[in-house]
Design an enzyme around this catalytic site. Structure first.
Site, mmCIF file in Angstrom:
data_model
loop_
_atom_site.group_PDB
_atom_site.id
_atom_site.type_symbol
_atom_site.label_atom_id
_atom_site.label_comp_id
_atom_site.label_asym_id
_atom_site.label_seq_id
_atom_site.Cartn_x
_atom_site.Cartn_y
_atom_site.Cartn_z
ATOM 1 N N SER A 434 -85.495 20.763 -23.335
ATOM 2 C CA SER A 434 -84.730 19.142 -22.935
ATOM 3 C C SER A 434 -85.664 18.287 -22.104
ATOM 4 C CB SER A 434 -83.221 19.956 -22.249
ATOM 5 O OG SER A 434 -82.853 19.091 -22.722
ATOM 6 N N ALA A 435 -85.260 18.094 -21.067
ATOM 7 C CA ALA A 435 -85.893 16.862 -20.259
ATOM 8 C C ALA A 435 -86.897 17.637 -19.665
ATOM 9 C CB ALA A 435 -85.757 16.900 -19.094
#
Length: 710
Positions: A434-435
């Protein structure tokens, strides 16, 4: 029958038509059923479902003829259009299953009329909302360029997407229908998370100590197990309008005992696991093109000036250098890490030729390496590699580019000091979810820009590559996703971009992680375990009691026409609700409006923040990028479009798409067989990086010996 998007959808719609006709005929026929009012509800519901099905079939047919043009390649079927059809068919299959049960058992003395009516009404509401999403996706399909999943220059489409999210009813997806699109083995877990979240949210912000807040959560959670409609409505309120501090504190509960008790038992034991703090000093690394020259790498400076960088070293086996005094001088663990001198029977292993550098997910606003420790321990054992996980500073207190600066600095320090980490760094892989996947890509871009050695490969799981609210088919899933709703996603994106920093309230005692303390965490752990037990015991017998509120009013009143009038009066005119749906159709509207701040901050389109928007010269020279995405992830199209962009540039890239799992599946590994398989796929991609032949591009060349690092 599975809900695959490429299955014969005609068979599914034919079965739906048959089920509706069978139920309408049976329930409208002469009978002496004692529950006449419920019969009327069921008949009304089945007629509505029938109308939805008849309207949707030709739209789905138009999708199936073209959605393969939006795949990465013929061997990797996956894009938001396929996903929406898959989710729709999954909903219809649930309706077919429930409808067959009703038509076969409605005359039984043990038939639970109220429960079955409420179940069917909930899925009818979900089908209605999915119909709206399909229409919105059709607009995207018509308006976007051929093969393009995003309309990056069309502000009207993105505004329409945000406006629809703000007003559409979503509670039905968080009550009885919660998680219907995901693997069945994950549904009890999702129900536990949602019940915990709404219980925590009910007491959040009240003048309670952390312990008092947890106690109230424990006392109130039972009603959300028994009453799915109440749970859905409360979850909709929370996900739409609670502030970012709530999400930070709730997600960070995973670091304070909510899950760590389980992790201590289930995690792979490792011999090395301690934290490090790097002082902010300038580093000097050799240029990749000419190792006799060096580049200076400054410590992180953005926003708060020079500051330390925190990391965690994990290694299944103790290796040379990992117990050195030089490394231990960076440790911030109290008591100090256990070394070979404490464990004389442990045989110290030689340095590994590999090194894995990890950046965790959490929306740029929450969690640390501790939240991801479970699968990192497993990776260290399976791949027999030391892992350095970076605890970068979080937003909104430390917005972009602070996290990128810290991750890049940690990467450079690891190259220069690999001998301390138990590695010779002949192969270096970046991994993140994700991030963290975003940071893997942007750190590599920064290495290219600085002219230093780039990693040998990247494994990015469901990465965020476009940090905007631009519309795509997969992002329409944020209207129904319990783990990544648009209201939460935009708060995270705006926080990282710095748009939330001025409005963000500092952590207060009632909502901050520090206020929770050990006792609170343990009590919340009990809450979660209790909710899980309740789900297992209640879902069968208790859902059949008919004690939950009915959704019939949402159908008989054309879901809250009054609410819709209120929306029209208090919101800007929405062309999406007036003109873009077929005549006679309108999605259900919510009485709880969401207030979404679109990602309009110019910095959001910085290529080091949204790498999908990066010019080719910033991406040219990236190492092999291995993306592992999920078909049911709202960020799926981010992965597909980024992989396409790299491929079209001639950059080495692979894309794998797993089925039936949500965003964040790595953090769910070891919960189900499906999440284990997905995690194993990530390991396979990292092993490809470690075992590949020596890369040929000049920027991949690196000195063989430590002493070449000045």
């Amino acid at each position: 029958m599975r809900a695959d998007s490429d299955m014969d959808f005609k068979v599914v719609f034919a079965a739906l038509e048959t089920v509706c006709e069978d139920n309408i005929s049976a329930l409208c026929g002469p009978s002496d059923l004692p529950y006449g009012r419920v019969v009327k509800r069921l008949v009304t519901c089945m007629k509505q479902i029938q109308e939805h099905g008849r309207a949707l079939e030709p739209v789905v047919a138009s999708f199936t003829t073209v959605f393969h043009h939006y795949d990465f390649d013929a061997q990797t079927p996956g894009n938001g259009y396929r996903t929406l059809v898959k989710v729709l068919l999954s909903c219809i299959l649930h309706i077919i299953h429930k409808g067959r049960y009703i038509s076969s058992n409605y005359q039984s003395a043990f038939f639970r009329a109220e429960h079955n009516a409420s179940e069917m009404e909930a899925y009818c509401s979900a089908l209605c909302q999915l119909r709206a999403l399909i229409y919105l996706a059709k607009q995207l399909l018509n308006d976007n360029d051929y093969g393009e999943l995003y309309s990056l220059q069309d502000g009207d489409l993105s505004r329409k997407f945000v406006q629809e999210y703000s007003s559409m009813h979503k509670a039905c997806f968080y009550g009885r229908c919660l998680g219907f699109q995901f693997s069945p083995t994950l549904r009890p877990f999702l129900q536990t998370v949602v019940i915990s979240m709404v219980s925590y949210g009910e007491t959040y912000g009240k003048q309670q100590s952390g312990l008092g807040m947890a106690a109230l959560s424990l006392l109130t959670s039972g009603k959300y197990v028994i009453d799915p409609e109440l749970r859905g409505a409360e979850f909709e309120r929370i996900t739409q309008n609670l502030d970012l501090q709530f999400w930070k504190s709730f997600w960070n509960l995973t670091e304070s005992g909510l899950i760590t008790g389980f992790n201590r038992i289930a995690s792979t034991p490792v011999q090395v696991n301690f934290t490090l703090t790097l002082p902010p000093v300038t580093l000097h690394l050799p240029l990749a093109s000419d190792p006799s020259l060096s580049a200076a790498v400054s410590p992180p400076l953005a926003h708060s000036g020079p500051g330390p960088v925190h990391m965690r070293l994990i290694s299944y086996e103790l290796r040379e250098g990992q117990d050195s005094q030089e490394l231990l001088s960076f440790s911030r663990t109290d008591p100090p890490p256990i070394t070979a001198s404490h464990l004389p029977w442990v045989q110290k292993q030689p340095r590994s030729p590999w090194l894995l550098i990890h950046f965790h997910g959490g929306g740029f606003v929450a969690q640390t390496s501790k939240s991801h420790e479970n699968y990192l321990r497993s990776w260290s054992k399976v791949m027999n590699v030391p892992i350095l996980s970076v605890d970068y500073s979080l937003s909104p207190e430390a917005p972009f580019p602070r996290a990128l600066e810290e991750c890049f600095y940690a990467y450079c320090w690891a190259l220069k000091n690999c001998h301390l980490l138990g590695s010779t760094a002949e192969r270096v892989c970046l991994a993140g979810d994700s991030a963290g996947g975003n940071l893997c890509i942007t750190v590599s871009m920064k290495a290219i820009s600085c002219g230093i050695r780039v990693p040998d490969g990247i494994m990015a799981a469901y990465p965020a590559t476009l940090l905007t609210t631009d519309a795509s088919a997969s992002r329409l899933l944020t209207l129904i996703d319990p783990l990544l709703p648009l209201g939460v996603l935009t708060k995270c994106l705006n926080a990282y971009a710095g748009a939330e920093s001025l409005t963000m309230q500092p952590a207060v005692a009632s909502g901050s992680l520090s206020a929770l303390g050990r006792d609170t965490a343990m009590l919340l752990s009990d809450l979660t375990q209790g909710a899980s037990n309740w789900i297992q015991s209640f879902l069968g017998p208790m859902q059949t009691t008919g004690g939950a509120r009915s959704l019939s009013s949402a159908h008989t009143t054309s879901p809250s026409n009054n609410a819709h009038r209120t929306i029209s009066q208090t919101s800007p005119p929405n062309s999406g609700t007036d003109n873009d749906y077929p005549d006679g159709f309108e999605p259900l509207r919510s009485e709880c409006l969401a207030f979404i701040r679109p990602t309009t901050c110019p910095i959001i389109r910085n290529p080091f923040l949204s790498p999908l928007l990066a010019p080719n010269n910033l991406l040219k020279g990236l190492p092999p990028v291995h993306i592992v995405a999920s078909a049911l992830d709202a960020l799926l199209d981010d992965s597909v479009m980024f992989a396409k962009k790299l491929r079209d540039m001639g950059q080495p890239v692979t894309l794998s798409v797993v089925e039936d799992l949500p965003h964040g599946f790595l953090s769910l590994s070891q919960l189900t067989k499906e999440t284990d398989v997905a995690a194993e796929m990530c390991v396979e991609r990292m092993m490809e990086v470690f075992q590949q032949e020596d890369p040929t591009p000049a920027l991949h060349k690196r000195p063989k010996h430590k002493e070449t690092y000045p």
